[in-house]
Design an enzyme around this catalytic site. Sequence first.
Site, mmCIF file in Angstrom:
data_model
loop_
_atom_site.group_PDB
_atom_site.id
_atom_site.type_symbol
_atom_site.label_atom_id
_atom_site.label_comp_id
_atom_site.label_asym_id
_atom_site.label_seq_id
_atom_site.Cartn_x
_atom_site.Cartn_y
_atom_site.Cartn_z
ATOM 1 N N HIS A 1 0.847 -1.209 0.000
ATOM 2 C CA HIS A 1 0.000 0.000 0.000
ATOM 3 C C HIS A 1 0.880 1.256 0.000
ATOM 4 C CE1 HIS A 1 -3.045 -2.623 2.391
ATOM 5 N NE2 HIS A 1 -3.512 -2.510 1.176
ATOM 6 N N LYS B 1 -18.136 -6.154 7.451
ATOM 7 C CA LYS B 1 -16.821 -6.808 7.565
ATOM 8 C C LYS B 1 -16.079 -6.230 8.753
ATOM 9 C CE LYS B 1 -13.700 -7.239 3.998
ATOM 10 N NZ LYS B 1 -13.298 -6.949 2.611
ATOM 11 N N ARG C 1 -2.277 -5.995 -8.223
ATOM 12 C CA ARG C 1 -1.197 -6.955 -7.960
ATOM 13 C C ARG C 1 -1.101 -8.001 -9.052
ATOM 14 N NH1 ARG C 1 -3.395 -7.414 -2.001
ATOM 15 N NH2 ARG C 1 -5.211 -6.953 -3.259
ATOM 16 N N SER D 1 -2.924 -7.541 3.216
ATOM 17 C CA SER D 1 -3.073 -7.429 4.672
ATOM 18 C C SER D 1 -3.314 -8.803 5.283
ATOM 19 C CB SER D 1 -4.236 -6.498 5.005
ATOM 20 O OG SER D 1 -3.975 -5.215 4.489
#
Length: 164
Positions: A17, A41, A90, A128
Amino acid sequence: MKTAIYPGSFDPITLGHLNIIKRAALCFDKLIVCVMVNSQKHGLFTPEERVELIRKVVSQLPNVEVDCASVLLAEYARRRRARVIVKGLRAVSDFESEVQMAMVNRKLNPNVDTIFMPSHEKYTYLSSTVVKEMVRYGAELSDFLPREIIEDVKQKMQGSGREL
Ligand code: ADP
């Protein structure tokens, strides 16, 4: 003034990030890193804690602001008068859902466009979730997390006693 938003969960912020933040900050007058709150979430860190961790890491970047929002991203962009959303890519697997989100956001707010930045090759595997897994197994974290927050993340994981 050209303002861009870099949205995400940042639970917690990783070196992947941070790499996108530094590169995007060079392209715009102002970059707003925004923790998007999803009430469905629940992450490891609260949205406020995530904001604090990001602030610690970007304190030397003068044109980067950190915020948190629980409205739709398209609406947040309208409120902040931002025309650009920055997303990191990514792998091809990120692409499909990100393009779909970009189209939804443009439908909701025709003044906003999404720009994709390829991940630095050093960080294409990093998320993460991977970081939390590494903390759990006591791995060396300096290749994954900004050094300013390594201790905070370790402490939080020890304190949470959660299976992640
Ligand atoms: P994750 O939980 O998968 O790390 P986030 O929702 O926090 O994802 O990610 C926010 C944004 O950062 C997304 O655009 C995501 O594609 C991007 N991103 C996440 N990790 C990386 C990385 N290692 N390199 C580049 N971009 C990344």
